[in-house]
Design a protein around this motif. Structure first.
Motif, PDB file in Angstrom:
ATOM      1  N   ILE A  39     -10.111  39.369  23.260  1.00  0.00           N
ATOM      2  CA  ILE A  39      -9.952  39.706  24.742  1.00  0.00           C
ATOM      3  C   ILE A  39      -9.027  38.660  25.119  1.00  0.00           C
ATOM      4  N   TYR A  67     -22.209  55.042  24.383  1.00  0.00           N
ATOM      5  CA  TYR A  67     -23.572  55.529  25.091  1.00  0.00           C
ATOM      6  C   TYR A  67     -23.138  56.898  25.544  1.00  0.00           C
ATOM      7  N   LYS A  88     -25.958  54.511  29.302  1.00  0.00           N
ATOM      8  CA  LYS A  88     -26.643  53.820  30.144  1.00  0.00           C
ATOM      9  C   LYS A  88     -25.842  52.520  30.588  1.00  0.00           C
ATOM     10  N   ILE A 127     -19.957  48.971  27.755  1.00  0.00           N
ATOM     11  CA  ILE A 127     -20.067  48.327  26.659  1.00  0.00           C
ATOM     12  C   ILE A 127     -19.076  46.923  27.217  1.00  0.00           C
ATOM     13  N   ASP A 128     -18.197  47.052  27.948  1.00  0.00           N
ATOM     14  CA  ASP A 128     -17.412  45.990  28.488  1.00  0.00           C
ATOM     15  C   ASP A 128     -18.069  45.082  29.497  1.00  0.00           C
ATOM     16  N   PHE A 135     -17.621  41.632  28.159  1.00  0.00           N
ATOM     17  CA  PHE A 135     -16.907  41.843  26.930  1.00  0.00           C
ATOM     18  C   PHE A 135     -17.794  41.067  25.724  1.00  0.00           C
ATOM     19  N   SER A 136     -19.101  41.614  25.718  1.00  0.00           N
ATOM     20  CA  SER A 136     -20.075  40.973  24.718  1.00  0.00           C
ATOM     21  C   SER A 136     -20.158  39.508  24.557  1.00  0.00           C
ATOM     22  N   GLY A 137     -20.213  38.814  25.735  1.00  0.00           N
ATOM     23  CA  GLY A 137     -20.119  37.309  25.886  1.00  0.00           C
ATOM     24  C   GLY A 137     -19.090  36.378  25.523  1.00  0.00           C
ATOM     25  N   ARG A 182     -29.577  46.072  13.682  1.00  0.00           N
ATOM     26  CA  ARG A 182     -29.481  47.467  13.856  1.00  0.00           C
ATOM     27  C   ARG A 182     -29.731  48.036  12.227  1.00  0.00           C
ATOM     28  N   HIS A 233     -34.216  46.328  18.066  1.00  0.00           N
ATOM     29  CA  HIS A 233     -33.069  46.328  17.715  1.00  0.00           C
ATOM     30  C   HIS A 233     -32.178  45.536  18.944  1.00  0.00           C
ATOM     31  N   GLN A 253     -24.755  45.123  20.389  1.00  0.00           N
ATOM     32  CA  GLN A 253     -24.334  45.860  21.144  1.00  0.00           C
ATOM     33  C   GLN A 253     -24.822  47.108  21.521  1.00  0.00           C
ATOM     34  N   THR A 254     -25.531  47.846  20.607  1.00  0.00           N
ATOM     35  CA  THR A 254     -26.206  49.259  21.039  1.00  0.00           C
ATOM     36  C   THR A 254     -27.559  49.080  21.138  1.00  0.00           C
ATOM     37  N   GLY A 255     -28.050  47.903  21.003  1.00  0.00           N
ATOM     38  CA  GLY A 255     -29.430  47.655  21.260  1.00  0.00           C
ATOM     39  C   GLY A 255     -29.843  46.905  22.626  1.00  0.00           C
ATOM     40  N   ILE A 270     -19.888  41.283  14.606  1.00  0.00           N
ATOM     41  CA  ILE A 270     -19.634  40.940  16.121  1.00  0.00           C
ATOM     42  C   ILE A 270     -20.551  42.175  17.032  1.00  0.00           C
ATOM     43  N   GLN A 271     -20.725  43.156  16.464  1.00  0.00           N
ATOM     44  CA  GLN A 271     -21.715  44.093  17.427  1.00  0.00           C
ATOM     45  C   GLN A 271     -23.081  43.513  17.432  1.00  0.00           C
ATOM     46  N   ALA A 295     -22.864  40.487  20.070  1.00  0.00           N
ATOM     47  CA  ALA A 295     -22.591  41.011  21.294  1.00  0.00           C
ATOM     48  C   ALA A 295     -23.796  40.873  22.059  1.00  0.00           C
TER      49      ALA A 295
END
Ligand SMILES: Cc1cc2nc3c(=O)[nH]c(=O)nc-3n(C[C@H](O)[C@H](O)[C@H](O)COP(=O)(O)OP(=O)(O)OC[C@H]3O[C@@H](n4cnc5c(N)ncnc54)[C@H](O)[C@@H]3O)c2cc1C
Ligand SMILES: Nc1ncnc2c1ncn2[C@@H]1O[C@H](COP(=O)(O)O)[C@@H](O)[C@H]1O
Lengths: 246, 319
Positions: free
Chosen positions: A17, A38, A116, A119-120, B134-136, B232, B245, B248-250, B267-268, B271
């Protein structure tokens, strides 16, 4: 049933980033963009499944510039029947939601599906806004959806568990994990996507209410402190006295 | 001008996140030179306690009804109260329900909004709200440009401190509008702090080898009073329930302490957890990426290290 699926574009999580213009803008140079997971894995796939079972049509919609056509074509390759792109790079969720609601108002969608959250920026607000603009029910964080005529049964994730609700359509839903399984587009889908209709509409709303005006990096970690596996009393002491978290 | 805080009361109780948003709202009100009003909808046994966290008044709507959540009817009620009170700053928890309300309220009240604020707004020039994105990997500062503002506050953003006194409670009867949505069932785990609110989290990954080995993780969590989570692949393989979980997706969490056991630190995964205040990684591989993100690290076999850590915490608790 006619379903509108809102798809957005996000940088791949593994991308670096960076910012530009004095840290006032996100720098998209050299970044790989993907369809928000999602939207792709859950909202879009469940919409396609429902239409496969019940008949109808899946329209994918994106609010964004022409560069987004690549992810829209991917949605068509996965199985959406047609697509709409509203031609503006939205500066906030309000602009996105207002344009989607503006499009949906004159159509008769039975269901509007979103991811939902993106993700950014993790806003998780676009669906709620669309629902309020159209005066429709909104079910967020849905992990399962069964449709029977005009009635749907939806399971939604809440803190520490789930809630099951029954909702009469039309309504707005945001999809979470569990809703469906990812589908990889096959060759036939990719070929067909090239000829499916993608309509470009002008934006009816342009002015944001919120502006991202500065990006800062989180404070750098000072580096890991390694503790011998034979000395867990030392780790506990550090957590208690130094970090003060236990 | 005033600040209105919507306080959730699941099963009739105000939780820590509720106290937290009241603290947030009252500190914001103080910086704006105005008052903070708390709003509760449906059963709540301790409405006046909002005063302890700085609310000068509590409005308790429909105090004897179950008030099943529906974002549409709750938005109508909250907006009506906001307008009656002349509130121009609306504060909510960044929970599943709080987020569903934030976007709706913004539209209903012609407001700009930010979900997931991670600090008090800067009000010296303009109105700036920051959140982690941005995932922290970055923090963005949003300027809300509208007169009315709606903010949902990320859990553990500030420590609620009970320093005031109970506030006067005004009960009002405002029947929720009938809508086309009906909650028919709710299943929540009892007695465990849900992950988004947990201050202490013990998490384990594929390094555990199989679900039958989770006893040592649960014991550590019990001794600490922590909530458990997992990576995950662990949830995907059915070793642990899906709601554990993280990533990122949880679920995204920000506890004070996150202990990662046998998790590589992809990384995920990071996140969802790297907003934790302090992270501890336990991994036998010194090259595991988690050691780059962690504050404290233990290179060793988790099957030996975790029971020792549990014992060491027991010793601390008994000292
Ligand atoms: C789009 C996308 C989204 C994703 N979302 C998520 C997400 O939300 N959350 C998530 O967690 N992952 C997510 N992933 C997966 C992620 O990339 C990793 O694959 C996953 O986090 C790895 O899980 P793990 O660390 O448990 O397993 P592994 O990577 O297999 O790591 C196991 C670790 O245990 C250690 N170990 C083994 N035995 C021992 C022992 N005896 N003692 C000590 N240590 C030991 C190993 O050294 C290793 O580091 C996602 C991936 C993608 C592509
Ligand atoms: N530019 C966009 N175009 C179409 N849909 C979008 C756009 N941005 C967000 N969405 C949808 O809104 C959902 C929630 O986004 P957000 O509120 O930004 O977290 C996403 O998962 C998408 O389904």
């Amino acid at each position: 049933m006619n379903i509108l699926v809102c798809i957005s574009k996000t940088p791949d999580t593994t991308s670096r980033i960076s910012f530009r213009a004095g840290d006032t803008e996100y720098n998209p140079d050299g970044i790989t963009f993907i369809m928000n997971p999602y939207d792709e894995w859950y909202a879009l796939v469940r919409a396609i499944e429902l239409v496969e079972q019940n008949g109808g049509n899946v329209t994918a919609i994106n609010v964004g510039p022409a560069a987004n056509d690549i992810i829209i074509r991917k949605a068509l390759a996965i199985g959406a029947n047609d697509a709409v792109r509203i031609d503006i790079d939205p500066a906030d969720a309000y602009v996105t939601a207002a344009n989607i609601a503006g499009h949906a108002r004159s159509k008769n969608y039975d269901l509007i599906m979103l991811g939902k959250e993106t993700i950014d920026y993790n806003g998780s607000e676009t669906g709620a806004m669309i629902a309020e603009m159209l005066d429709l029910p909104f079910v967020s964080y849905a992990s399962a959806l069964q449709v029977s005529g005009n009635m749907s049964t939806v399971t939604r994730d809440i803190e520490g568990g789930v809630e099951v609700c029954q909702v009469e359509g039309p309504f707005v839903l945001s999809a979470a994990k569990g809703m469906a399984e990812q589908r990889i587009p096959n060759m036939k889908g990719i070929m067909m996507a090239k000829t499916k209709p993608l309509a470009v509409e002008v934006a009816s709303v342009q002015n944001p209410r919120v502006k991202a005006n500065k990006y800062v990096l989180p404070p750098a970690k000072s580096g890991v402190k390694l503790i011998s596996p034979d000395n867990m009393d030392e780790l506990v002491r550090l957590l208690h006295e130094e970090a003060k978290v236990i | 001008m005033s600040v209105l805080v919507y306080v959730e009361s699941p099963k009739g109780h105000i939780k820590k996140t509720g106290n937290e948003v009241v603290s947030y709202g009252s500190r914001l009100a103080a910086s704006l030179g105005t008052q903070c009003v708390a709003l509760l909808i449906g059963k709540a046994d301790d409405a006046a306690s909002c005063g302890l966290y700085g609310a000068s008044k509590v409005i308790h709507a429909n105090p004897s009804s179950e008030a099943e959540f529906d974002s549409q009817s709750f938005t109508a009620l909250i907006s009506e109260v906001a307008q009656k009170e002349g509130a121009d700053h609306i504060i909510l928890s960044n929970t599943a329900n709080g987020k569903a309300l934030t976007g709706r309220l913004a539209i209903r009240l012609n407001a700009g909004d930010v979900t997931g604020a991670n600090a008090l707004p800067e009000t010296s020039s303009g109105f700036i709200v920051s959140k982690s994105v941005f995932s922290g990997k970055a923090v963005v500062k949003y300027s809300i440009e509208t007169p009315v503002k709606v903010i949902s506050v990320m859990g553990n953003t500030l420590q609620p401190q009970a320093s005031g006194s109970p506030a006067p409670v005004e009960t009002v009867d405002m029947p929720l509008k009938a809508t086309k949505l009906k909650v028919i069932e709710r299943k929540t785990s009892e007695g465990i702090v849900p992950l988004p609110e947990a201050e202490l989290v013990v998490s384990a990954g594929r390094g555990m080898k199989g679900p039958e080995n989770w006893g040592i993780v649960e014991e550590l969590a019990t001794v600490l009073g922590a909530t458990t989570s997992c990576s995950r692949p662990v949830a995907d393989s059915g070793w642990r329930p899906h709601h554990e979980h993280v990533g990122q997706t949880g679920v995204a969490i920000r506890p004070n302490l996150y202990i990662a056991i046998g998790i590589s630190g992809a990384i995920q995964h990071l996140a969802g957890v790297n907003n934790s205040k302090v992270m501890v990684a336990i991994n036998k591989d010194p090259e595991a990426p988690f050691f780059k993100a962690a504050d404290y690290g233990v290179v060793g076999d988790l099957f030996e290290v975790v029971p020792r850590l549990t014992e060491a915490i027991r010793r601390l608790k008994h000292s």
